[in-house]
Design an enzyme around this catalytic site. Structure first.
Site, PDB file in Angstrom:
ATOM      1  N   ASN A  24       0.802  -1.231   0.000  1.00  0.00           N
ATOM      2  CA  ASN A  24       0.000   0.000   0.000  1.00  0.00           C
ATOM      3  C   ASN A  24       0.832   1.277   0.000  1.00  0.00           C
ATOM      4  OD1 ASN A  24       0.990  -0.045   2.580  1.00  0.00           O
ATOM      5  ND2 ASN A  24      -1.016  -0.109   3.611  1.00  0.00           N
ATOM      6  N   ASP A 201       7.612 -17.607  21.130  1.00  0.00           N
ATOM      7  CA  ASP A 201       8.662 -16.669  21.501  1.00  0.00           C
ATOM      8  C   ASP A 201       9.161 -16.937  22.926  1.00  0.00           C
ATOM      9  OD1 ASP A 201      10.162 -14.181  20.878  1.00  0.00           O
ATOM     10  OD2 ASP A 201       8.952 -13.323  22.501  1.00  0.00           O
ATOM     11  N   GLU A 264      11.200 -21.184  20.729  1.00  0.00           N
ATOM     12  CA  GLU A 264      12.451 -20.423  20.773  1.00  0.00           C
ATOM     13  C   GLU A 264      13.088 -20.646  22.146  1.00  0.00           C
ATOM     14  OE1 GLU A 264      14.269 -15.923  20.210  1.00  0.00           O
ATOM     15  OE2 GLU A 264      12.358 -16.198  21.250  1.00  0.00           O
ATOM     16  N   HIS A 325      15.739 -13.132  12.868  1.00  0.00           N
ATOM     17  CA  HIS A 325      15.552 -11.687  12.972  1.00  0.00           C
ATOM     18  C   HIS A 325      16.330 -11.050  14.120  1.00  0.00           C
ATOM     19  CE1 HIS A 325      12.776 -13.631  15.669  1.00  0.00           C
ATOM     20  NE2 HIS A 325      12.562 -12.490  16.303  1.00  0.00           N
TER      21      HIS A 325
END
Length: 522
Positions: A24, A201, A264, A325
């Site tokens: 967008n 996580d 994780e 990441h």
């Protein structure tokens, strides 16, 4: 033989949504952008996508501060956009995993707003509140993973709340039955919607010692490690009760067909193995981060792989990761040439591999000018290399403006060589990194020995690492040169006459590997 489940034979691809594809024109990637790139992922040959958090969030930690566990942040789209993406992925034979962030919420989550409102609020116990120490300071010496005390004083109620990360990320209290039920219902919400699994996580953080004793000092601490390492997280992580939580999550997942939970967990192998389950099943795949953290040296890697294989519990399925990441990219750690060898290692070891977006085109860490730093980790402890922005930069799709990522300036800068290092250019180059990943993934699909076969070590010297992959009558030989000089290799008698199926080099004499060369014989 029992047929393998998709997450055993397949390959997972991690997408950091802010940086994958913008649909967008706001410079931030989104769900419609991901959907528009599914065919590119099918062409690469992956089997599942894992999307980092997309939930509504104030973005203090870019989505890991969740304000609503059953919604979608407007920056990324809507629930309808998510449903469309999930349907489109499934139509292409792709599975979809979400990130589940159960250790902490945003301080703006309605649960915490209630919890903070008074000491007798019904949700007070959904978070971790403690009285001040006798001197009025924090209840103990625990340190946030982002530096500074892990306790924040609340003037209104006269207590501290615990936050393992930012103060905007208060930790949830998994000892509270109401909180526990509510969070397990979050899993059911997304499973009912059709999600194929979750990456969980900081799973090892989720329970703290019930008495909150001080953590011991770390005798090996240096400032370059980051302030969190001033103490050893003996009492604030990896508590025995966490395995009961993992078992609860597993029971929820097992009520749905062929779902997967990936945990994780940054722990030594002996403690990592406990997350497969003790007495009752835990998560299916406790993330194995050893290739991210280990020295890139053949003998130590050979021992590491053998020790990991030997430590797996009965029925435990292995997995491997080269990047994510939070950690420096493979091409930065190893260099461009050795990153090709690393890719071959990742995709030929036994177990489920996870590919971090951009590694398939050899993206490296990007130097972020100080004025453009976004990551709170870097902003809190600048200059010691802990920032994560360099590994979260936008994907390069082609040589058009902004690398085809967005019609606007991206939220983080692109890598400098994006005009040449992009998917479109590399798909046309038979010697490119993208082509190597593509061919390795195709090889995994074509040869069960690679996707589900046994792993057997082969003794080597120098900078060589070699092993066999075997399934029924099929035997494949993988040899990798982790050095920058040519190395001779004595081909085992059983492998004589095998053909080179794939090489990172030029495909010469298999008995002599060139610098930074690896091959698969079959």
């Amino acid at each position: 033989m029992i047929e393998p489940i998709w997450w055993q034979s397949g390959t997972i691809y991690q997408i950091y949504p802010r940086s994958f594809q913008d649909s967008n024109g706001d410079g931030i990637g989104d769900l419609r952008g991901i959907e528009s790139r599914l065919d590119d992922l099918v062409a690469l040959g992956i089997d599942a996508i894992w999307i980092s958090p997309i939930y509504p969030s104030p973005m203090a930690d870019f989505g890991y501060d969740v304000a609503d566990y059953t919604g979608v942040d407007p920056r990324f789209g809507t629930l309808d956009d998510f449903d469309s993406l999930l349907k489109a992925a499934h139509a292409r034979g792709l599975k979809l995993l979400l990130d589940f962030v159960p250790n902490h919420s945003s301080s703006e989550h309605p649960w915490f707003v209630e919890s903070r409102s008074s000491r007798d609020n019904p949700k007070r116990g959904w978070y971790i509140w403690r009285d001040p120490a006798p001197d009025g300071g924090p209840p103990n010496n625990w340190i946030s993973d982002f530096g500074g005390p892990a306790w924040q004083y609340d003037e209104r109620t006269g207590q501290y709340y615990y936050h393992a990360f930012l103060k905007e990320q208060p930790d949830l209290n998994w000892r509270n039955p109401g909180l526990r039920r509510a969070m397990l219902d979050v899993l059911r919400f997304w499973f009912d919607r059709g999600v194929d699994g979750f990456r969980i996580d900081v799973l090892w953080h989720m329970i703290k010692h019930q008495d909150f004793p001080d953590n011991p000092a770390n005798p090996a601490y240096t400032p370059a490690m980051g302030e969190m390492h001033r103490v050893l997280q003996l009492h604030s992580t990896d508590q025995p009760e966490v395995h009961g939580i993992a078992a609860d999550m597993r029971r929820v997942a097992d009520a749905y067909p062929e779902r997967v939970l990936v945990g994780e967990i940054y722990l030594p192998v002996d403690r990592l193995m406990r997350y497969y389950g003790e007495g009752e099943p835990g998560v299916h795949l406790p993330f194995n981060f050893q290739l991210i953290e280990a020295p890139w040296e053949a003998r130590s890697l050979a021992a590491l792989i053998a020790d990991y294989e030997g430590a797996l519990p009965a029925g435990g399925w292995p997995n491997w990761v080269l990047g994510n990441h939070d950690r420096p990219r493979a091409a930065t750690r190893f260099g461009a040439a050795q990153a090709r060898v690393a890719a071959m290692l990742l995709l030929t070891l036994r177990g489920t591999p996870t590919i971090y977006y951009g590694d398939e085109i050899g993206m490296q860490d990007v130097a972020i000018p100080s004025a453009q730093v976004q990551d709170p980790r870097e902003l809190r402890e600048p200059g010691i290399g802990l920032g994560r922005d360099p590994v979260r930069t936008p994907m390069a799709w082609d040589a058009s403006a902004n690398a085809g990522f967005s019609t606007a300036a991206p939220w983080l800068p692109l890598h400098q060589d994006w005009h040449a290092r992009n998917v479109a250019a590399q798909r046309e180059d038979p010697r490119s990194m993208w082509r190597l990943y593509h061919d390795l993934l195709a090889l995994r699909r074509a040869h069960p020995a690679l996707s589900i076969g046994d792993w057997l070590p082969i003794e080597c010297t120098g900078s060589l690492l070699a092993y066999e992959r075997r399934h029924r009558d099929e035997r494949l030989l993988i040899v990798l040169n982790l050095g920058d000089r040519a190395e001779s290799f004595a081909i085992p008698e059983w492998a004589e006459g095998l053909q080179v199926l794939l090489t990172t080099g030029t495909g010469g004499d298999p008995a002599v590997l060139g610098p930074n060369e690896g091959y698969v014989l079959g």
